[in-house]
Scaffold this motif. Structure first.
Motif, PDB file in Angstrom:
ATOM      1  N   TRP A 134       0.834  -1.197   0.000  1.00  0.00           N
ATOM      2  CA  TRP A 134       0.000   0.000   0.000  1.00  0.00           C
ATOM      3  C   TRP A 134       0.872   1.252   0.000  1.00  0.00           C
ATOM      4  N   GLN A 135       0.521   2.182  -0.892  1.00  0.00           N
ATOM      5  CA  GLN A 135       1.296   3.408  -1.036  1.00  0.00           C
ATOM      6  C   GLN A 135       0.366   4.615  -1.003  1.00  0.00           C
ATOM      7  N   PRO A 136       0.869   5.763  -0.532  1.00  0.00           N
ATOM      8  CA  PRO A 136       0.027   6.961  -0.468  1.00  0.00           C
ATOM      9  C   PRO A 136      -0.437   7.410  -1.856  1.00  0.00           C
ATOM     10  N   VAL A 137      -1.616   8.002  -1.901  1.00  0.00           N
ATOM     11  CA  VAL A 137      -2.194   8.548  -3.123  1.00  0.00           C
ATOM     12  C   VAL A 137      -2.182  10.063  -3.025  1.00  0.00           C
ATOM     13  N   ASP A 138      -1.722  10.712  -4.090  1.00  0.00           N
ATOM     14  CA  ASP A 138      -1.773  12.169  -4.116  1.00  0.00           C
ATOM     15  C   ASP A 138      -3.216  12.609  -4.396  1.00  0.00           C
ATOM     16  N   VAL A 139      -3.712  13.536  -3.605  1.00  0.00           N
ATOM     17  CA  VAL A 139      -5.104  13.986  -3.731  1.00  0.00           C
ATOM     18  C   VAL A 139      -5.137  15.494  -3.894  1.00  0.00           C
ATOM     19  N   GLN A 140      -5.846  15.945  -4.917  1.00  0.00           N
ATOM     20  CA  GLN A 140      -6.105  17.369  -5.104  1.00  0.00           C
ATOM     21  C   GLN A 140      -7.601  17.606  -4.899  1.00  0.00           C
ATOM     22  N   ARG A 141      -7.925  18.460  -3.967  1.00  0.00           N
ATOM     23  CA  ARG A 141      -9.334  18.775  -3.690  1.00  0.00           C
ATOM     24  C   ARG A 141      -9.634  20.175  -4.210  1.00  0.00           C
ATOM     25  N   THR A 142     -10.593  20.259  -5.124  1.00  0.00           N
ATOM     26  CA  THR A 142     -10.941  21.543  -5.726  1.00  0.00           C
ATOM     27  C   THR A 142     -12.458  21.662  -5.811  1.00  0.00           C
ATOM     28  N   THR A 143     -12.906  22.851  -6.149  1.00  0.00           N
ATOM     29  CA  THR A 143     -14.330  23.128  -6.297  1.00  0.00           C
ATOM     30  C   THR A 143     -14.627  23.502  -7.743  1.00  0.00           C
ATOM     31  N   ILE A 144     -15.577  22.819  -8.331  1.00  0.00           N
ATOM     32  CA  ILE A 144     -16.064  23.173  -9.665  1.00  0.00           C
ATOM     33  C   ILE A 144     -17.172  24.202  -9.492  1.00  0.00           C
ATOM     34  N   ARG A 145     -16.929  25.406  -9.974  1.00  0.00           N
ATOM     35  CA  ARG A 145     -17.937  26.450  -9.922  1.00  0.00           C
ATOM     36  C   ARG A 145     -18.912  26.244 -11.074  1.00  0.00           C
ATOM     37  N   VAL A 146     -20.190  26.192 -10.755  1.00  0.00           N
ATOM     38  CA  VAL A 146     -21.215  25.883 -11.749  1.00  0.00           C
ATOM     39  C   VAL A 146     -22.097  27.111 -11.952  1.00  0.00           C
ATOM     40  N   ARG A 147     -22.036  27.669 -13.099  1.00  0.00           N
ATOM     41  CA  ARG A 147     -22.826  28.862 -13.398  1.00  0.00           C
ATOM     42  C   ARG A 147     -24.321  28.532 -13.339  1.00  0.00           C
ATOM     43  N   GLY A 148     -25.040  29.272 -12.534  1.00  0.00           N
ATOM     44  CA  GLY A 148     -26.472  29.051 -12.417  1.00  0.00           C
ATOM     45  C   GLY A 148     -26.841  27.775 -11.695  1.00  0.00           C
TER      46      GLY A 148
END
Length: 702
Positions: A282-296
């Motif tokens: 088992w090895q660490p996983v790189d994680v990127q947490r972002t927000t998708i801005r949704v128009r309307g």
């Protein structure tokens, strides 16, 4: 500073003193002519399409962030050589100026502002954005989604069914009349011994989705170092796929190579993230947490995971105490290289050898290149990067817990052509460049070769005969299923018409219409057969892969083979006769085979998008490619997105044409002024005499 001229079709001809000014002017012209299009593709690269078009952009944005397209472009930009980086930077600077001056005023932006009740202006381009646009053009262009389809087949029907859909993968036991996968392009080159001028000809037509505006931009790029005509990707400097420098010319087709490994991942949740199981545990996983801005709409939080094997591009699904997902290992990401270092050397190429040398820097997708020069040399080569994988390792996703990533390599195999050569995505005869698993049918390659043999010496004006050929490649395998004994009278009428048919998918042909209607019914019947019902259940990969997991499309691609499968064998006669009965009232092919170009706004509720309901000849597997989805629709949504022919005897004798036009503005007279000529297979002559061109403006000034 640079001057821009226009020919009668509005195609930009750009002349500058130096390379940097030329790149900047190309960026500015593109932003002025195609501002909406390049802004959409830039947002696709950064996973920010939903900020512009609302919910309709979410599916793509999720994939783009999972695949880390923008991050890959940034890494590749950082690794560019100084001269190439300056070239790209200048192009981006030109885009910024062109967007400020004109591109941001595209009617589509105003349409969305009115629809959503707010106002959103395009943000300034970053220097790496042209690389992101190039990556977007090819992010789903490899064969890796088909590995997910085969995984779905193996999981739901059993491993033995994989070969029923895609063949054995050995090139020996596959049915040559089946289109596997249903995609491709055409290109051919003629040595001077096969032309009227005694100098080489290189020609072809790339096949992609019909997009509005068109995917390729005709352009001329001239400075003190070079003078090149070719087809550019809007948003990317240079002419990476098709070009003529005056003394050398080239064109490409997709090699259908296994260039992206897919891994089946075992993942577990940890207190501060995730771990993935590999050969070393088992090895660490790189994680990127972002927000998708949704128009309307409602914003979406997303996690993008990258394991030691690659980017996880699918949904995560519980599997006992673990999670299951699939990752991809893309050469562009592992090597931080998008092949951009090829762009300037291509513009400077003076010989066919120069072209092939320039493509030595190419990465993705893997292409077959045809190149020729005024010395009479014609070369064929396969370029790009692929992982070292045996054929059986290209069949299905690999288990990440057992398999280690492997290094990428570039095939080096230029071949001297002394007669004629054809590339149409077929399985190559030479093992070192047989880099894929399943390939499209060899029909288009065979048919072009047959046509070339009919004329001892060719001229450019003769080439529409090849581009316009409509002989079906799948009719042989399907017509072999027709019953010879007594059948109901109305079914017999259709059968006899098909047996008398010349096999041409012409718009005016009633028999072609009956063939297509019969094929539609066969696809629907096979898709609905109990043996295939498990395929119709939900797949675990995510909405972005729905087109590849659509059962009707995959059934259509393998229809003759499936109808010979033991699980369907006892029902074949009934299926075939019922389909004949349902095809009895079919109209001429062109009644239903009409163009369906795709525009981003078509997916936005309440927005109107330009479209063209044009009758066309051809089919998905004919040389004149106008592909539909049998069993779903006869409307054509993919096919020849350009015709090009480079004459090495006289560049002004060369020809080019696109389905729509030079402008991306629906209100421009050049938005679709090439459509009729494209439908009639009559591309225009290339114009290079500066005195016959209309001066437009000087770039570098407002």
């Amino acid at each position: 500073m640079a001057d821009v001229f226009r020919d009668p079709l509005g195609i930009p001809h750009i002349r500058a003193s130096g390379v940097r000014d030329l790149a900047e002017a190309q960026g500015e012209v593109t932003a002025r002519d195609r501002g909406w299009q390049i802004e959409v593709d830039r947002r696709r690269a950064s996973g920010r399409l939903a900020e512009l078009i609302g919910d309709a952009g979410i599916t793509w944005d999720v994939f783009a962030r999972r695949a880390r397209i923008d991050d890959t472009a940034r890494r590749a930009y950082a690794r560019l050589g100084d001269e190439t980086r300056d070239f790209v930077r200048a192009y981006a600077a030109g885009v910024r100026r062109g967007m400020d001056a004109d591109g941001r005023n595209a009617v589509e932006f105003r349409t969305l502002d009115e629809l959503f009740g707010d106002e959103q202006s395009p943000s300034s381009w970053d220097d790496h954005d042209p690389l992101g646009v190039l990556h977007v053009a090819h992010a789903l262009f490899s064969t890796f989604p088909l590995l997910l389809w085969r995984e779905h087949v193996a999981t739901t029907l059993g491993d033995e069914w994989v070969d029923a859909f895609v063949g054995s993968g050995d090139g020996v036991h596959d049915d040559g009349d089946e289109t596997l996968p249903a995609a491709g392009s055409n290109a051919w080159a003629l040595h001077g011994t096969r032309t009227a001028s005694g100098m080489p000809l290189v020609a072809g037509d790339p096949h992609r989705i019909f997009e509005l505006p068109g995917v390729y931009q005709q352009v001329r790029l001239a400075c003190e170092e070079f003078d090149v005509v070719g087809l550019a990707f809007p948003g990317v400097p240079g002419v990476p796929h098709f070009g003529h420098t005056g003394t050398a010319a080239w064109g490409i087709t997709n090699a259908i190579a296994h260039s992206v490994d897919v891994f089946r991942e075992r993942i577990r949740v940890q207190q501060h993230g995730y771990e993935a199981l590999g050969p070393d545990g088992w090895q660490p996983v790189d994680v990127q947490r972002t927000t998708i801005r949704v128009r309307g709409g409602v914003d979406i939080e997303i996690e993008a995971l990258e394991t030691a094997h690659g980017c996880v591009v699918t949904d995560l699904h519980p599997h006992g105490d673990e999670l299951r997902a699939w990752s991809i290992r893309h050469p562009a990401r592992t090597d931080a290289d998008l092949g951009v270092d090829a762009l300037l050397p291509l513009l400077r190429a003076r010989t066919a050898d120069d072209v092939i040398t320039a493509f030595g820097s190419w990465v993705d997708p893997v292409n077959r290149v045809l190149a020729a020069d005024r010395e009479g040399t014609v070369l064929s080569a396969t370029v790009g990067r692929v992982p070292h994988r045996a054929r059986d390792e290209r069949r299905l996703p690999l288990p990440a817990e057992n398999e280690r990533p492997v290094a990428n390599y570039s095939p080096s195999n230029p071949v001297v052509v002394t007669d004629a050569v054809v590339d149409a995505n077929e399985r190559p005869g030479a093992e070192p460049i047989d880099l894929g698993f399943a390939y499209p049918s060899a029909h288009r390659a065979r048919r072009i070769s047959e046509l070339l043999e009919l004329t001892p010496r060719w001229s450019v004006q003769d080439l529409p005969e090849i581009w316009g050929d409509t002989v079906s490649g799948s009719r042989g395998g399907l017509l072999a299923l027709l019953p010879s004994g007594p059948i109901p009278p109305s079914a017999a009428v259709v059968r006899d018409a098909l047996l008398d048919w010349d096999g041409r998918m012409d718009a005016v042909s009633s028999a072609a219409g009956q063939f297509a209607a019969w094929r539609n019914e066969l696809v629907r019947a096979v898709t609905a057969h109990p043996a295939l019902q498990p395929l119709l259940g939900p797949h675990p990969f995510g909405a972005i892969f729905d087109p590849w997991l659509a059962v009707e499309g995959q059934v259509a691609a393998a229809l003759p083979r499936l109808l010979r499968h033991p699980a369907l064998a006892r029902d074949v006669d009934e299926i075939v006769i019922a389909a004949l009965l349902n095809a009895a009232d079919a109209s001429a092919w062109g009644t239903t085979h009409r163009m369906l170009p795709l525009h981003v706004l078509a997916d936005v509720p309440g927005a109107s998008a330009p479209s063209f309901d044009l009758t066309v000849s051809g089919d998905g597997d004919t040389v004149r490619c106008t592909g539909s989805t049998p069993g779903i629709t006869d409307r054509t949504w993919r096919g020849s997105v350009a015709h090009w022919a480079w004459d090495l005897a006289d560049r002004d004798n060369s020809m080019w044409g696109v389905p729509f036009g030079a402008s991306g503005d629906p209100g421009s007279p050049h938005f679709a002024d090439q459509l009729t000529a494209w439908a009639d297979v009559h591309p225009s002559r290339v114009v290079t005499d500066w005195h016959t061109l209309r001066f437009d403006r000087t770039m570098g000034t407002q």
